[in-house]
Scaffold this active site. Structure first.
Site, PDB file in Angstrom:
ATOM      1  N   LYS A   1       0.835  -1.213   0.000  1.00 13.69           N
ATOM      2  CA  LYS A   1       0.000   0.000   0.000  1.00 13.69           C
ATOM      3  C   LYS A   1       0.865   1.257   0.000  1.00 13.69           C
ATOM      4  CE  LYS A   1      -1.842   1.554   4.009  1.00 13.69           C
ATOM      5  NZ  LYS A   1      -1.510   2.975   4.244  1.00 13.69           N
ATOM      6  N   ASN A   2       1.844   1.302   0.893  1.00 11.00           N
ATOM      7  CA  ASN A   2       2.616   2.535   1.055  1.00 11.00           C
ATOM      8  C   ASN A   2       3.594   2.785  -0.086  1.00 11.00           C
ATOM      9  OD1 ASN A   2       1.241   3.068   3.369  1.00 11.00           O
ATOM     10  ND2 ASN A   2       2.949   2.698   4.773  1.00 11.00           N
TER      11      ASN A   2
ATOM     12  N   ARG B   1      -4.735  10.375   4.625  1.00 10.06           N
ATOM     13  CA  ARG B   1      -3.743  11.420   4.717  1.00 10.06           C
ATOM     14  C   ARG B   1      -2.749  11.405   3.554  1.00 10.06           C
ATOM     15  NH1 ARG B   1      -0.182  14.325   8.143  1.00 10.06           N
ATOM     16  NH2 ARG B   1       1.786  13.620   7.342  1.00 10.06           N
TER      17      ARG B   1
ATOM     18  N   CYS C   1      -5.552  13.172  13.060  1.00 12.36           N
ATOM     19  CA  CYS C   1      -5.997  11.818  12.762  1.00 12.36           C
ATOM     20  C   CYS C   1      -5.800  11.009  14.025  1.00 12.36           C
ATOM     21  CB  CYS C   1      -5.253  11.218  11.575  1.00 12.36           C
ATOM     22  SG  CYS C   1      -3.651  10.586  11.986  1.00 12.36           S
TER      23      CYS C   1
ATOM     24  N   ARG D   1       0.230  14.854  13.101  1.00  8.37           N
ATOM     25  CA  ARG D   1       0.765  14.620  11.759  1.00  8.37           C
ATOM     26  C   ARG D   1       0.706  15.832  10.830  1.00  8.37           C
ATOM     27  NH1 ARG D   1      -1.102   8.580  10.051  1.00  8.37           N
ATOM     28  NH2 ARG D   1       0.852   8.539   8.956  1.00  8.37           N
ATOM     29  N   PRO D   2       1.437  16.882  11.146  1.00  2.00           N
ATOM     30  CA  PRO D   2       1.435  18.068  10.264  1.00  2.00           C
ATOM     31  C   PRO D   2       2.148  17.810   8.935  1.00  2.00           C
ATOM     32  CG  PRO D   2       2.990  18.351  12.076  1.00  2.00           C
ATOM     33  CD  PRO D   2       2.325  17.031  12.288  1.00  2.00           C
ATOM     34  N   VAL D   3       2.022  18.778   7.996  1.00  2.00           N
ATOM     35  CA  VAL D   3       2.680  18.646   6.688  1.00  2.00           C
ATOM     36  C   VAL D   3       3.644  19.816   6.448  1.00  2.00           C
ATOM     37  CG1 VAL D   3       0.901  17.217   5.615  1.00  2.00           C
ATOM     38  CG2 VAL D   3       0.694  19.703   5.500  1.00  2.00           C
ATOM     39  N   ASP D   4       4.120  20.401   7.546  1.00  2.00           N
ATOM     40  CA  ASP D   4       4.982  21.579   7.425  1.00  2.00           C
ATOM     41  C   ASP D   4       6.251  21.309   6.604  1.00  2.00           C
ATOM     42  OD1 ASP D   4       5.361  19.951   9.820  1.00  2.00           O
ATOM     43  OD2 ASP D   4       7.050  21.262  10.266  1.00  2.00           O
ATOM     44  N   GLN D   5       6.777  20.089   6.662  1.00  3.01           N
ATOM     45  CA  GLN D   5       8.019  19.786   5.928  1.00  3.01           C
ATOM     46  C   GLN D   5       7.780  19.725   4.422  1.00  3.01           C
ATOM     47  OE1 GLN D   5      10.944  19.824   7.671  1.00  3.01           O
ATOM     48  NE2 GLN D   5       9.486  20.370   9.274  1.00  3.01           N
TER      49      GLN D   5
ATOM     50  N   ASP E   1       4.812   0.989  12.103  1.00  2.38           N
ATOM     51  CA  ASP E   1       3.651   0.251  11.594  1.00  2.38           C
ATOM     52  C   ASP E   1       3.616  -1.210  12.052  1.00  2.38           C
ATOM     53  OD1 ASP E   1       2.721   2.511  10.375  1.00  2.38           O
ATOM     54  OD2 ASP E   1       3.289   1.940   8.335  1.00  2.38           O
TER      55      ASP E   1
ATOM     56  N   ARG F   1      -8.650  -0.815   4.691  1.00  3.05           N
ATOM     57  CA  ARG F   1      -7.808   0.226   4.095  1.00  3.05           C
ATOM     58  C   ARG F   1      -6.433  -0.337   3.735  1.00  3.05           C
ATOM     59  NH1 ARG F   1      -6.506   4.697   7.801  1.00  3.05           N
ATOM     60  NH2 ARG F   1      -5.132   5.038   6.053  1.00  3.05           N
TER      61      ARG F   1
HETATM   62  C1  UD1 Z   1       4.261   7.107   6.399  1.00  7.06           C
HETATM   63  C2  UD1 Z   1       3.469   5.849   6.198  1.00  7.06           C
HETATM   64  C3  UD1 Z   1       2.879   5.372   7.516  1.00  7.06           C
HETATM   65  C4  UD1 Z   1       3.989   5.230   8.568  1.00  7.06           C
HETATM   66  C5  UD1 Z   1       4.818   6.510   8.647  1.00  7.06           C
HETATM   67  C6  UD1 Z   1       6.026   6.368   9.551  1.00  7.06           C
HETATM   68  C7  UD1 Z   1       2.662   6.116   3.929  1.00  7.06           C
HETATM   69  C8  UD1 Z   1       1.521   6.356   3.013  1.00  7.06           C
HETATM   70  N1  UD1 Z   1       2.415   6.124   5.237  1.00  7.06           N
HETATM   71  O1  UD1 Z   1       3.361   8.098   6.874  1.00  7.06           O
HETATM   72  O2  UD1 Z   1       2.246   4.109   7.296  1.00  7.06           O
HETATM   73  O3  UD1 Z   1       3.392   4.994   9.822  1.00  7.06           O
HETATM   74  O4  UD1 Z   1       5.297   6.877   7.349  1.00  7.06           O
HETATM   75  O5  UD1 Z   1       6.831   5.311   9.132  1.00  7.06           O
HETATM   76  O6  UD1 Z   1       3.764   5.865   3.481  1.00  7.06           O
HETATM   77  N2  UD1 Z   1       5.917  15.113  10.524  1.00  7.06           N
HETATM   78  C9  UD1 Z   1       5.907  16.470  10.772  1.00  7.06           C
HETATM   79  N3  UD1 Z   1       5.827  17.326   9.703  1.00  7.06           N
HETATM   80  C10 UD1 Z   1       5.746  16.887   8.414  1.00  7.06           C
HETATM   81  C11 UD1 Z   1       5.757  15.505   8.174  1.00  7.06           C
HETATM   82  C12 UD1 Z   1       5.847  14.634   9.243  1.00  7.06           C
HETATM   83  O7  UD1 Z   1       5.964  16.897  11.925  1.00  7.06           O
HETATM   84  O8  UD1 Z   1       5.660  17.734   7.500  1.00  7.06           O
HETATM   85  C13 UD1 Z   1       6.027  14.149  11.656  1.00  7.06           C
HETATM   86  C14 UD1 Z   1       4.789  13.290  11.832  1.00  7.06           C
HETATM   87  O9  UD1 Z   1       3.811  13.938  12.610  1.00  7.06           O
HETATM   88  C15 UD1 Z   1       5.372  12.066  12.489  1.00  7.06           C
HETATM   89  C16 UD1 Z   1       6.767  11.940  11.855  1.00  7.06           C
HETATM   90  O10 UD1 Z   1       7.060  13.238  11.337  1.00  7.06           O
HETATM   91  O11 UD1 Z   1       5.520  12.284  13.876  1.00  7.06           O
HETATM   92  C17 UD1 Z   1       6.871  10.918  10.742  1.00  7.06           C
HETATM   93  O12 UD1 Z   1       5.796  11.086   9.852  1.00  7.06           O
HETATM   94  P1  UD1 Z   1       5.891  10.698   8.308  1.00  7.06           P
HETATM   95  O13 UD1 Z   1       7.091   9.866   8.051  1.00  7.06           O
HETATM   96  O14 UD1 Z   1       5.699  11.924   7.489  1.00  7.06           O
HETATM   97  O15 UD1 Z   1       4.609   9.777   8.147  1.00  7.06           O
HETATM   98  P2  UD1 Z   1       3.772   9.634   6.840  1.00  7.06           P
HETATM   99  O16 UD1 Z   1       4.656   9.870   5.662  1.00  7.06           O
HETATM  100  O17 UD1 Z   1       2.503  10.389   6.937  1.00  7.06           O
END
Ligand code: UD1
Length: 422
Positions: free
Chosen positions: A22-23, A98, A122, A127-131, A310, A402
């Site tokens: 999936k990922n 997400r 969630c 889980r922000p997207v700031d990066q 995971d 899912r």
């Molecule tokens: C992906 C996986 C998910 C897995 C996770 C961690 C997919 C579709 N999903 O999720 O199954 O659990 O990796 O291995 O591949 N963060 C920030 N800002 C950002 C981005 C992330 O603060 O802009 C934080 C998140 O809140 C979290 C950490 O960084 O604490 C890691 O998150 P991230 O690796 O981005 O997870 P996903 O890519 O959403």
């Protein structure tokens, strides 16, 4: 809402095939946005999240052709993104998945504009997207956040040096895809090293991109004018693989999983061997033979190649019925122990202190009705239900749908007594 009924106490035995990941599939499907030419993916798993992503891509203007494969061969999906007339990911879709944020980078790179809803909170944390935003801004995108949407615009992205504040998987993937069509070189430092990032880079290079270093923490992308079509096979799902290995371990079983590889699962396999399981790795298969009773194993989650978050919930379930006490430390997500309270309802002895869980193995679990809260939490309840005495009913299994293809059929094929209740 469907429920899963499990009559526990059967040791899993036999052979099943593992599906495509999936990922890996989710970012790969988004990569098709980067070219006018059709891109074909094989071994696409039949999962709700994939259906959601394809619906989103269709709304954006992508033509989707999906051909059902036989058994675990998965679907073959061909995407034609020659016309992108609506570069929008609405809240209704992003809130259920997400990973929809993965359209942001490719859309702004190819269409010059993207409007993607912020995912919001969630179940497993903020889980922000700031990066993602920081990286695209460094590449010259103009970004505003209005009315809950990220609005990104750029005539053409330019190469940049990006250092992400933390390791982010989808963040790395988004920026890597966006940089493919930029000018000059982009360097992503502190990049995620997950195998799914490598799978995406392989596909992008087959489409004519110039990506190097994927799998290490520095990825370099030389931008090109345009990408072309390609055919790509989605890699096997390492989390599905690990989940069935845990189910076999917990039930004292003996299973062989085909179409997968231990290559991406070192940390998980190491821990399963510490529990006392015997594991044999073949080129395209893994066999696990479990002892009657497991030893407790402590784990600490961290980005790849360390132990994956995971797989944390599944290891909590196996520790619940192991000899000894395990310490489980979750370092990726701040609220990822929701399965603990449900496991306690089945008789587990678990204490939580912040991001650490102390799991003391008990002689046996007893069946009960429990509620699935997120995808991997649900998997841990399934494992617990398979070992528990009597009947366990898991509510809200849409979470499982899912991310686990044909879960009830695969478990039945291994001898489990499971039924889906409508
Ligand atoms: C992906 C996986 C998910 C897995 C996770 C961690 C997919 C579709 N999903 O999720 O199954 O659990 O990796 O291995 O591949 N963060 C920030 N800002 C950002 C981005 C992330 O603060 O802009 C934080 C998140 O809140 C979290 C950490 O960084 O604490 C890691 O998150 P991230 O690796 O981005 O997870 P996903 O890519 O959403």
């Amino acid at each position: 809402m469907d429920k899963l009924q499990i009559s526990g106490g059967v040791a899993l035995r036999g052979e099943i095939a593992i599906s495509g990941a999936k990922n890996a599939a989710l970012p790969l499907l988004c990569a098709a946005l980067l070219t006018r030419e059709p891109v074909t993916f094989t071994h696409v798993p039949h999962l709700n999240d994939i259906g959601t992503m394809l619906r989103l891509l269709e709304q954006i203007g992508v033509k989707v052709a999906r051909e059902a494969g036989k058994d675990a061969a998965g679907d073959t999906v061909t995407l034609d993104a020659s016309a992108l007339d609506n570069p929008l990911a609405p809240y209704e879709l992003v809130k259920t998945m997400r990973a929809a944020i993965l359209v942001l980078g490719p859309l702004v790179a190819r269409a010059g504009e993207a409007k993607v809803s912020l995912p919001g909170g969630c179940a497993i944390g903020a889980r922000p997207v700031d990066q993602h935003i920081k990286g695209l801004t460094a590449m010259g995108a103009e970004i505003s956040v209005e009315h809950g949407y990220v609005h990104a615009q750029a005539t053409r992205l330019k190469g940049a040096r990006i250092f992400t504040d933390m390791v982010t998987v989808t963040g790395t993937e988004n920026l890597m895809m966006a940089a493919c069509l930029g000018t000059g070189e982009t360097i992503i430092e502190n990049a995620a090293r997950e195998p799914e990032v490598v799978d995406l880079a392989t596909c992008l290079n087959a489409m004519g991109a110039r990506v190097s270093g994927a799998g290490s923490d520095v990825i370099r992308i030389q931008g090109v004018e345009a990408l072309h079509g390609a055919t790509h096979r989605v890699m096997p799902d390492r989390i599905e693989t690990g989940t069935y290995l845990c189910a076999a371990a917990a039930t004292g079983g003996d299973v062989r999983l085909t179409g997968t590889s231990s290559a991406y699962l070192d940390a998980v396999i190491d821990k399963l061997m510490d529990t006392g399981c015997e594991i044999t790795s073949e080129r395209d298969a893994i066999r696990l033979k479990a002892p009657a009773r497991l030893n407790a194993v402590s784990i600490r989650t961290a980005p790849y190649p360390a132990f994956p978050t995971d797989m944390q919930a599944q290891f909590m379930a196996i520790n619940a019925v192991a000899d000894g006490t395990a310490v489980i430390r979750e370092t990726i997500f701040e609220n990822r122990f929701m399965h603990a309270v449900e496991l306690i309802r089945l008789g587990a002895d678990i204490k939580i202190d912040g991001n650490t869980a102390f799991v003391k193995g008990v002689a046996e679990l007893q069946g009960a009705t429990v509620m699935a809260t997120d995808l991997r939490a649900s998997a841990s309840l399934v494992i617990a239900g398979l070992v528990a005495q009597g009947e366990t009913v898991i509510e809200r299994i849409y979470h499982l749908d899912r991310g686990y293809e044909a879960l009830d059929q695969k478990l039945s094929a291994l001898g489990a007594r499971v039924a889906r209740l409508k």
